[in-house]
Design an enzyme around this catalytic site. Structure first.
Site, PDB file in Angstrom:
ATOM      1  N   HIS A 124       0.824  -1.213   0.000  1.00  6.71           N
ATOM      2  CA  HIS A 124       0.000   0.000   0.000  1.00  6.71           C
ATOM      3  C   HIS A 124       0.856   1.260   0.000  1.00  6.71           C
ATOM      4  O   HIS A 124       0.537   2.237  -0.680  1.00  6.71           O
ATOM      5  CB  HIS A 124      -0.922   0.023   1.237  1.00  6.71           C
ATOM      6  CG  HIS A 124      -2.068  -0.928   1.143  1.00  6.71           C
ATOM      7  ND1 HIS A 124      -2.781  -1.111  -0.016  1.00  6.71           N
ATOM      8  CD2 HIS A 124      -2.634  -1.728   2.075  1.00  6.71           C
ATOM      9  CE1 HIS A 124      -3.744  -2.001   0.214  1.00  6.71           C
ATOM     10  NE2 HIS A 124      -3.675  -2.380   1.472  1.00  6.71           N
TER      11      HIS A 124
ATOM     12  N   GLU B 239      -4.039 -14.811 -24.005  1.00  7.81           N
ATOM     13  CA  GLU B 239      -3.044 -15.052 -22.959  1.00  7.81           C
ATOM     14  C   GLU B 239      -2.473 -16.465 -23.023  1.00  7.81           C
ATOM     15  O   GLU B 239      -1.418 -16.736 -22.464  1.00  7.81           O
ATOM     16  CB  GLU B 239      -3.679 -14.863 -21.577  1.00  7.81           C
ATOM     17  CG  GLU B 239      -4.321 -13.515 -21.364  1.00  7.81           C
ATOM     18  CD  GLU B 239      -5.156 -13.466 -20.103  1.00  7.81           C
ATOM     19  OE1 GLU B 239      -4.611 -13.048 -19.068  1.00  7.81           O
ATOM     20  OE2 GLU B 239      -6.342 -13.844 -20.153  1.00  7.81           O
TER      21      GLU B 239
END
Length: 580
Positions: free
Chosen positions: A190, A433
């Site tokens: 964070h 992908e």
């Protein structure tokens, strides 16, 4: 002295160190009499209430300075303080062992942190920062110690800490703080995310710097290379002063391109879009000159909470971005992509030996159509407000694609019956992908409106190299000839069917890859907002014909190293931008 850490937020900063006080509180275990047990429990509850009030205040300040989504970090901390499992364990410790509240908080917290550390998952391990932050706040409240104050600084400094917690980071005042360094942390912590939001150069993961730096030591923080220099030589200081000046000049030049179209030197228009995780990211992307959103990572709406987002919550988030970009600029929304390195604990998905190859993304959504339909309803409703496109991740077979279409069609019929407006002609595509899809691109191109190549996974699946495993990181090669040939095949197959191709993996913003991708015919490049202007500047120096010749050359080379060396030698501008 030079320290090597993890580059958390780019840029260069020089200045005096401001070392935060040691955040490791000294706790003494005490045995309390039986008649004082409930008094001790009440002390704990009072400290919890104070901590919740403090965090609510920090959250509001973060909301005003950073935006709604960054402020939600502190909702997660409040949830920790309200978690009956965590608080219940502390209270049980006090009662069963007749222990003082401070010692009980410390011991239970350490048990939880040990559990997090044992989990082989970076995101979960780094979320331990929330628990550590909360526990320190509880202990300071119990011990009558004032919370850390960063407001006493009288000049712009570089904050040095063992662990700069999310709440500490949120309170950093850019008028007083020029950057920060910390012993622990990673790029996805964070604090690192907030540093990038605030535009503060930062290096984390330095291990011992907080114990070895003193207040007033002169620091250089190189947020590009992840280096910190303590009391450097005058020559080193001058070198970095020059780097700052060069970076300032380059940024001023790049900012002139914000409102310009993305054109090659021979006038070919290329779409330059941004990858986002929330509406605040979209706002920054728009301000940086994004011509659309090439990847809206919707899973971030589902993270950092204890239950699933409602249809209305999702609709509001998608609608906000659609309105920002209007009818002309596209917003490509990816349906829920959890699994692999992204987990939602409240769904209780069983642990897997190979999560990247397991129950994730479209596989999960087709199994949990209740969750899938709620999201598709929100996306379709938002499509009435802008140029929204939908793409499905992790498609492996035509059968999966057709099954996803069936669910989408059922949702469309439900909305029609309810007279809820949506764009019935909304484009639908898939992420490429999985190598199997790249090989069969011609067949898939007949059934989709577009492809978006997700190179993060395509590279790791092609080379069988886990992109999170440091021991095999040398095999994670976006420039590998095998990867480039798969990309070439996807673009060629799509163009033969009149379909467009974008790329939303990290490779799309890689300056070395951009000339090759342009030469292969890629229509849309989607990247982080910070990569947009350097990419636009590079594209303006290329011609499509030059790029085609370069692509032909590199496809004949034998290794990623040869390809990278060739491109960077041909285009010195790449090295100039990257080094600054």
């Amino acid at each position: 002295m030079e320290y090597q850490g993890i580059a958390a937020a780019s840029g260069y900063v020089l200045g005096p160190a401001y070392v935060l006080e040691d955040q490791q509180l000294q706790i003494t275990r005490q045995t309390i009499p039986s008649d004082s047990i409930e008094i001790e429990v009440q002390r704990l509850e009072d400290s919890v209430s104070r901590a919740i009030r403090e965090i609510a205040g920090i959250k509001e300040a973060a909301r005003q300075r950073l935006g709604e989504d960054e402020a939600e970090i502190f909702t997660a901390q409040i949830l920790v303080l309200e978690d009956p499992e965590y608080l219940g364990a502390i209270k049980e410790k006090i009662r069963s062992e007749k222990m003082n509240a401070e010692a009980a908080v410390q011991e239970i917290t350490e048990q939880f942190l040990t559990l997090f550390a044992d989990l082989d998952h970076e995101y979960i391990r780094e979320r331990a920062a929330d628990l550590r932050d909360v526990s320190h706040r509880l202990l300071r409240g119990l011990m009558g110690i004032q919370s850390l104050s960063l407001s006493a600084m009288t000049e712009r400094v570089i904050v040095v800490a063992h662990d700069l917690t999310p709440s500490d980071t949120a309170r950093l005042d850019r008028s007083k703080v020029a950057g920060f360094v910390a012993d622990i942390g990673g790029r996805t912590s964070h604090s690192a995310i907030m540093a990038r939001t605030l535009g503060l150069p930062a290096v984390v993961g330095l291990q011992t710097i907080a114990a070895q730096v003193k207040n007033g030591d002169f620091l250089i923080v190189d947020g590009n290379a992840g280096k910190v220099f303590v009391n450097p030589s005058e020559n080193m200081i001058q070198t970095y002063r020059n780097k700052q000046n060069e970076l300032t000049g380059i940024n001023e030049e790049l900012n002139q391109l914000i409102d310009k179209p993305t054109l090659t030197r021979d006038g070919v228009q290329v779409e330059l879009a941004a990858n986002i995780g929330n509406p605040e990211d979209a706002k920054r992307a728009l301000a940086t000159g994004a011509e659309g959103i090439g990847l809206y990572r919707t899973e971030f709406l589902y993270m950092g909470r204890k239950d699933l987002p409602t249809e209305q919550e999702q609709f509001s988030a998608y609608q906000r971005v659609a309105l920002m970009f209007g009818q002309k600029r596209p917003v490509v929304i990816r349906s829920l992509d959890i699994g692999g390195d992204k987990e939602l604990p409240y769904l209780n998905i069983p642990k897997e030996m190979n999560p990247f190859l397991g129950y994730r993304a479209i596989r999960f959504c087709l199994d949990r159509t209740d969750i899938f339909k709620t999201q598709l309803r929100a996306i379709l409703r938002a499509s009435a407000y802008g140029n929204i496109k939908l793409m499905f991740p992790m498609i492996a077979t035509l059968q999966e694609l057709r099954a996803a279409y069936e669910v989408l069609e059922a949702v469309k019929q439900d909305l029609s019956k309810e007279n809820i407006p949506f764009n019935a002609a909304m484009e639908v595509g898939i992420m490429v992908e999985i190598p199997a899809v790249a090989v069969l691109a011609e067949q898939f191109a007949q059934e989709v409106d577009f492809f978006s190549i997700g190179t993060n996974d395509l590279v790791q699946y092609t080379l069988a190299a886990d992109r999170l495993n440091e021991k095999v990181s040398y095999l994670y090669q976006p420039y590998n000839p095998a990867v480039l040939r798969l990309i070439q095949g996807v673009i060629s197959a799509a163009h033969q069917k009149g379909k467009w191709v974008g790329m939303c993996g990290e490779m799309a913003g890689d300056l070395t890859a951009i000339p090759i991708l342009l030469g292969l015919g890629l229509d849309e490049f989607s990247m982080s907002a910070g990569s947009l202007l350097p990419a636009r500047a590079l594209l303006s120096q290329l011609t499509r014909s030059e790029a085609r010749r370069m692509a032909e050359t590199v496809l004949a080379l034998n290794s990623a190293e040869e390809i990278k060396g060739f491109v960077e030698k041909e285009i010195p501008f790449i090295t100039k931008i990257r080094n600054n």
